[in-house]
Design a protein around this motif. Structure first.
Motif, mmCIF file in Angstrom:
data_model
loop_
_atom_site.group_PDB
_atom_site.id
_atom_site.type_symbol
_atom_site.label_atom_id
_atom_site.label_comp_id
_atom_site.label_asym_id
_atom_site.label_seq_id
_atom_site.Cartn_x
_atom_site.Cartn_y
_atom_site.Cartn_z
ATOM 1 N N LEU A 1 -37.471 46.642 18.778
ATOM 2 C CA LEU A 1 -37.099 45.227 18.839
ATOM 3 C C LEU A 1 -36.073 44.868 17.773
ATOM 4 O O LEU A 1 -35.216 44.018 17.990
ATOM 5 N N ASP A 2 -36.150 45.501 16.614
ATOM 6 C CA ASP A 2 -35.229 45.199 15.514
ATOM 7 C C ASP A 2 -34.282 46.352 15.204
ATOM 8 O O ASP A 2 -33.681 46.388 14.135
ATOM 9 N N ALA A 3 -34.154 47.277 16.121
ATOM 10 C CA ALA A 3 -33.317 48.452 15.881
ATOM 11 C C ALA A 3 -31.834 48.083 15.871
ATOM 12 O O ALA A 3 -31.389 47.184 16.585
ATOM 13 N N GLU A 4 -31.099 48.790 15.043
ATOM 14 C CA GLU A 4 -29.642 48.655 15.031
ATOM 15 C C GLU A 4 -29.099 49.599 16.094
ATOM 16 O O GLU A 4 -29.579 50.720 16.253
ATOM 17 N N VAL A 5 -28.092 49.146 16.841
ATOM 18 C CA VAL A 5 -27.551 49.940 17.942
ATOM 19 C C VAL A 5 -26.162 50.439 17.573
ATOM 20 O O VAL A 5 -25.285 49.662 17.197
ATOM 21 N N LYS A 6 -25.979 51.736 17.660
ATOM 22 C CA LYS A 6 -24.687 52.388 17.439
ATOM 23 C C LYS A 6 -24.343 53.155 18.707
ATOM 24 O O LYS A 6 -25.171 53.302 19.604
ATOM 25 N N HIS A 7 -23.127 53.661 18.774
ATOM 26 C CA HIS A 7 -22.759 54.501 19.916
ATOM 27 C C HIS A 7 -22.062 55.760 19.425
ATOM 28 O O HIS A 7 -21.568 55.802 18.302
ATOM 29 N N ARG A 8 -22.069 56.755 20.285
ATOM 30 C CA ARG A 8 -21.268 57.945 20.017
ATOM 31 C C ARG A 8 -20.750 58.464 21.341
ATOM 32 O O ARG A 8 -21.392 58.319 22.385
ATOM 33 N N ILE A 9 -19.578 59.061 21.273
ATOM 34 C CA ILE A 9 -18.901 59.591 22.447
ATOM 35 C C ILE A 9 -18.912 61.120 22.331
ATOM 36 O O ILE A 9 -18.508 61.666 21.315
ATOM 37 N N VAL A 10 -19.375 61.782 23.391
ATOM 38 C CA VAL A 10 -19.490 63.238 23.385
ATOM 39 C C VAL A 10 -18.715 63.801 24.574
ATOM 40 O O VAL A 10 -18.883 63.333 25.704
ATOM 41 N N HIS A 11 -17.872 64.800 24.312
ATOM 42 C CA HIS A 11 -17.125 65.454 25.387
ATOM 43 C C HIS A 11 -17.932 66.658 25.860
ATOM 44 O O HIS A 11 -18.288 67.529 25.074
ATOM 45 N N ASP A 12 -18.236 66.690 27.170
ATOM 46 C CA ASP A 12 -19.051 67.761 27.719
ATOM 47 C C ASP A 12 -18.606 68.055 29.140
ATOM 48 O O ASP A 12 -18.647 67.172 30.003
ATOM 49 N N LYS A 13 -18.181 69.273 29.374
ATOM 50 C CA LYS A 13 -17.786 69.738 30.711
ATOM 51 C C LYS A 13 -16.757 68.830 31.370
ATOM 52 O O LYS A 13 -16.860 68.478 32.547
ATOM 53 N N GLY A 14 -15.740 68.431 30.621
ATOM 54 C CA GLY A 14 -14.647 67.643 31.177
ATOM 55 C C GLY A 14 -14.918 66.154 31.322
ATOM 56 O O GLY A 14 -14.065 65.426 31.818
ATOM 57 N N ARG A 15 -16.082 65.692 30.915
ATOM 58 C CA ARG A 15 -16.425 64.270 30.997
ATOM 59 C C ARG A 15 -16.731 63.750 29.601
ATOM 60 O O ARG A 15 -17.126 64.498 28.716
ATOM 61 N N MET B 1 -21.504 48.049 25.854
ATOM 62 C CA MET B 1 -22.938 48.369 25.891
ATOM 63 C C MET B 1 -23.625 48.001 24.580
ATOM 64 O O MET B 1 -24.725 47.455 24.587
ATOM 65 N N VAL B 2 -22.971 48.284 23.453
ATOM 66 C CA VAL B 2 -23.540 47.957 22.141
ATOM 67 C C VAL B 2 -23.634 46.445 21.981
ATOM 68 O O VAL B 2 -24.649 45.914 21.517
ATOM 69 N N GLN B 3 -22.585 45.721 22.376
ATOM 70 C CA GLN B 3 -22.603 44.263 22.280
ATOM 71 C C GLN B 3 -23.713 43.671 23.137
ATOM 72 O O GLN B 3 -24.413 42.756 22.720
ATOM 73 N N THR B 4 -23.902 44.190 24.332
ATOM 74 C CA THR B 4 -24.948 43.706 25.224
ATOM 75 C C THR B 4 -26.330 43.968 24.639
ATOM 76 O O THR B 4 -27.196 43.100 24.659
ATOM 77 N N ALA B 5 -26.533 45.154 24.107
ATOM 78 C CA ALA B 5 -27.826 45.490 23.505
ATOM 79 C C ALA B 5 -28.103 44.609 22.287
ATOM 80 O O ALA B 5 -29.235 44.188 22.060
ATOM 81 N N ALA B 6 -27.082 44.289 21.508
ATOM 82 C CA ALA B 6 -27.259 43.459 20.319
ATOM 83 C C ALA B 6 -27.569 42.008 20.689
ATOM 84 O O ALA B 6 -28.290 41.325 19.969
ATOM 85 N N LYS B 7 -27.054 41.527 21.813
ATOM 86 C CA LYS B 7 -27.263 40.141 22.224
ATOM 87 C C LYS B 7 -28.559 39.936 23.000
ATOM 88 O O LYS B 7 -28.996 38.814 23.195
#
Length: 78
Positions: free
Chosen positions: A13-27, A64-70
């Motif tokens: 409920l009070d978690a901070e949300v971060k993101h990371r981008i991972v390159h895997d098999k061309g995606r 996605m991060v903004q939506t999760a934070a709001k």
């Protein structure tokens, strides 16, 4: 992977949300990282979506991060 009880998920409920981008098999995969604000060594990583370019992944990760934070329900899964 075992399911956790609702009591152990309250930290989300009070978690901070971060993101990371991972390159895997061309995606480019967007992963959201939920970090416990009380104990930063407690975190949860969820792979959300994949995209064809890094730029598209970055744009969508930001939204996605903004939506999760709001979200007034918090960041937990219902």
């Amino acid at each position: 992977m075992s399911r956790t009880s609702k009591n152990s998920d309250k930290w989300l409920l009070d978690a901070e949300v971060k993101h990371r981008i991972v390159h895997d098999k061309g995606r480019w995969h967007v992963e959201l990282v939920f970090v416990d604000t009380v104990d930063p060594t407690h975190f949860l990583v969820k792979r959300i979506a994949d995209f064809r370019t890094e730029r598209l992944a970055e744009i969508n990760a930001t939204y996605m991060v903004q939506t999760a934070a709001k979200d007034i329900r918090g960041t937990r899964n219902n």
